[in-house]
Scaffold this motif. Sequence first.
Motif, mmCIF file in Angstrom:
data_model
loop_
_atom_site.group_PDB
_atom_site.id
_atom_site.type_symbol
_atom_site.label_atom_id
_atom_site.label_comp_id
_atom_site.label_asym_id
_atom_site.label_seq_id
_atom_site.Cartn_x
_atom_site.Cartn_y
_atom_site.Cartn_z
ATOM 1 N N SER A 197 -5.628 -6.274 10.246
ATOM 2 C CA SER A 197 -4.551 -6.325 9.565
ATOM 3 C C SER A 197 -3.583 -5.724 10.572
ATOM 4 C CB SER A 197 -4.553 -5.374 8.311
ATOM 5 O OG SER A 197 -3.347 -5.291 7.777
ATOM 6 N N LEU A 198 -4.017 -4.779 11.504
ATOM 7 C CA LEU A 198 -2.825 -3.943 12.267
ATOM 8 C C LEU A 198 -2.682 -5.115 13.489
ATOM 9 C CD1 LEU A 198 -4.527 -0.377 12.150
ATOM 10 C CD2 LEU A 198 -2.301 -1.348 11.254
ATOM 11 N N LEU A 199 -3.679 -5.598 13.871
ATOM 12 C CA LEU A 199 -3.383 -6.531 14.979
ATOM 13 C C LEU A 199 -2.887 -7.721 14.755
ATOM 14 C CD1 LEU A 199 -6.964 -6.262 16.621
ATOM 15 C CD2 LEU A 199 -5.162 -5.302 17.570
ATOM 16 N N ASN A 200 -2.479 -8.254 13.580
ATOM 17 C CA ASN A 200 -1.962 -9.096 13.083
ATOM 18 C C ASN A 200 -0.349 -8.676 12.302
ATOM 19 O OD1 ASN A 200 -3.351 -11.781 13.247
ATOM 20 N ND2 ASN A 200 -4.693 -10.348 12.659
ATOM 21 N N GLU A 201 0.201 -7.488 12.864
ATOM 22 C CA GLU A 201 1.057 -6.722 12.409
ATOM 23 C C GLU A 201 1.381 -6.679 11.061
ATOM 24 O OE1 GLU A 201 4.453 -9.549 14.001
ATOM 25 O OE2 GLU A 201 3.826 -9.097 16.119
ATOM 26 N N GLY A 202 0.254 -6.238 10.396
ATOM 27 C CA GLY A 202 0.164 -5.859 9.103
ATOM 28 C C GLY A 202 0.471 -4.130 9.064
ATOM 29 N N LYS A 203 0.376 -3.749 7.973
ATOM 30 C CA LYS A 203 0.637 -2.385 7.736
ATOM 31 C C LYS A 203 -0.356 -1.947 6.744
ATOM 32 C CE LYS A 203 4.547 -2.790 4.461
ATOM 33 N NZ LYS A 203 4.554 -4.193 4.754
ATOM 34 N N ILE A 204 -0.728 -0.567 6.643
ATOM 35 C CA ILE A 204 -1.724 0.043 5.675
ATOM 36 C C ILE A 204 -0.838 0.788 4.820
ATOM 37 C CG2 ILE A 204 -3.664 1.410 5.291
ATOM 38 C CD1 ILE A 204 -3.798 -1.123 7.427
ATOM 39 N N ILE A 205 -1.178 0.382 3.267
ATOM 40 C CA ILE A 205 -0.456 1.041 2.409
ATOM 41 C C ILE A 205 -1.432 2.084 1.595
ATOM 42 C CG2 ILE A 205 0.748 0.893 0.022
ATOM 43 C CD1 ILE A 205 1.597 -1.900 0.931
ATOM 44 N N THR A 206 -1.220 3.348 1.307
ATOM 45 C CA THR A 206 -2.215 4.192 0.768
ATOM 46 C C THR A 206 -1.536 4.643 -0.882
ATOM 47 O OG1 THR A 206 -1.594 6.178 1.831
ATOM 48 C CG2 THR A 206 -3.000 4.690 3.056
ATOM 49 N N VAL A 207 -2.806 4.839 -1.775
ATOM 50 C CA VAL A 207 -2.180 5.296 -2.904
ATOM 51 C C VAL A 207 -3.199 6.063 -3.503
ATOM 52 C CG1 VAL A 207 -2.671 3.163 -4.108
ATOM 53 C CG2 VAL A 207 -0.966 4.442 -4.935
ATOM 54 N N GLY A 208 -3.006 6.946 -4.584
ATOM 55 C CA GLY A 208 -3.987 7.699 -5.380
ATOM 56 C C GLY A 208 -3.258 8.621 -6.174
ATOM 57 N N ASN A 209 -3.695 9.136 -7.011
ATOM 58 C CA ASN A 209 -3.409 10.285 -7.967
ATOM 59 C C ASN A 209 -4.041 11.478 -7.838
ATOM 60 O OD1 ASN A 209 -1.737 8.086 -9.523
ATOM 61 N ND2 ASN A 209 -3.533 7.620 -10.898
ATOM 62 N N GLY A 210 -3.001 12.556 -7.979
ATOM 63 C CA GLY A 210 -3.606 13.938 -7.963
ATOM 64 C C GLY A 210 -4.069 14.231 -6.455
ATOM 65 N N ALA A 211 -5.346 14.660 -6.644
ATOM 66 C CA ALA A 211 -5.820 15.177 -5.294
ATOM 67 C C ALA A 211 -6.011 14.050 -4.637
ATOM 68 C CB ALA A 211 -7.274 15.856 -5.622
ATOM 69 N N SER A 212 -6.453 12.750 -5.226
ATOM 70 C CA SER A 212 -6.538 11.453 -4.480
ATOM 71 C C SER A 212 -5.213 11.147 -3.682
ATOM 72 C CB SER A 212 -7.047 10.425 -5.332
ATOM 73 O OG SER A 212 -8.074 10.580 -5.833
ATOM 74 N N ALA A 213 -3.966 11.493 -4.212
ATOM 75 C CA ALA A 213 -2.749 11.382 -3.806
ATOM 76 C C ALA A 213 -2.797 12.067 -2.265
ATOM 77 C CB ALA A 213 -1.607 11.585 -4.518
#
Length: 203
Positions: free
Chosen positions: A45-61
């Motif tokens: 993804s990064l090599l193809n100009e994508g990005k990383i989106i992260t998500v979680g709730n509480g401690a996972s956030a």
Amino acid sequence: MPNDNETIMDQRVITLFHESIEAKMQAGEQLAPLIAHSSELIVESLLNEGKIITVGNGASAALAQTFSASLLNRFEHERPSLPAINIGADVITQSAIAHDYTYNEIYAKQIRALGQPGDVLVLLSASGSASNLLQAISAAHDRDITVIALTGRDSDDVIALLDNRDVELRAPDASFARIHEVHLLTLFCLCDLIEEQLFGSHE
């Protein structure tokens, strides 16, 4: 001299360390190929100009924020910044969406607005049953975004939504504390593998 209560507490600490080590070793043996594959998906993804989106709730956030910060800033070594964003950190946007729509939409609406085909969503859920995370997965698929899901207990709802290009990294059944610890180590493994593939060994 330590009293009996201090000795008991000392032993409990040692037991907790042992339980953490055992959970991590079990996860490592089970998940190593999947973690390696996940790192390759992120690198692609990064090599193809994508990005990383992260998500979680509480401690996972908090863990999601740690991962995105490690990509955007640095992990172990100096290297160029990598495009990563944790959409759980913007409380104002979340509260606006929750007020005008529902809490279940707080991540899905952001993914539909910010996500692009070829991005990767790294989703953390120790329990796997939160509606806002389930809707985030659906939104990611709507935008042609691959999902890497770090899961734990009762994750059948998450699994049901994943497709054949997605990856589930499930921590062994244990306490939530052990699950979060395994998730953190998994994220650090991903950071290490991503840096190795993009920038080479620093040893």
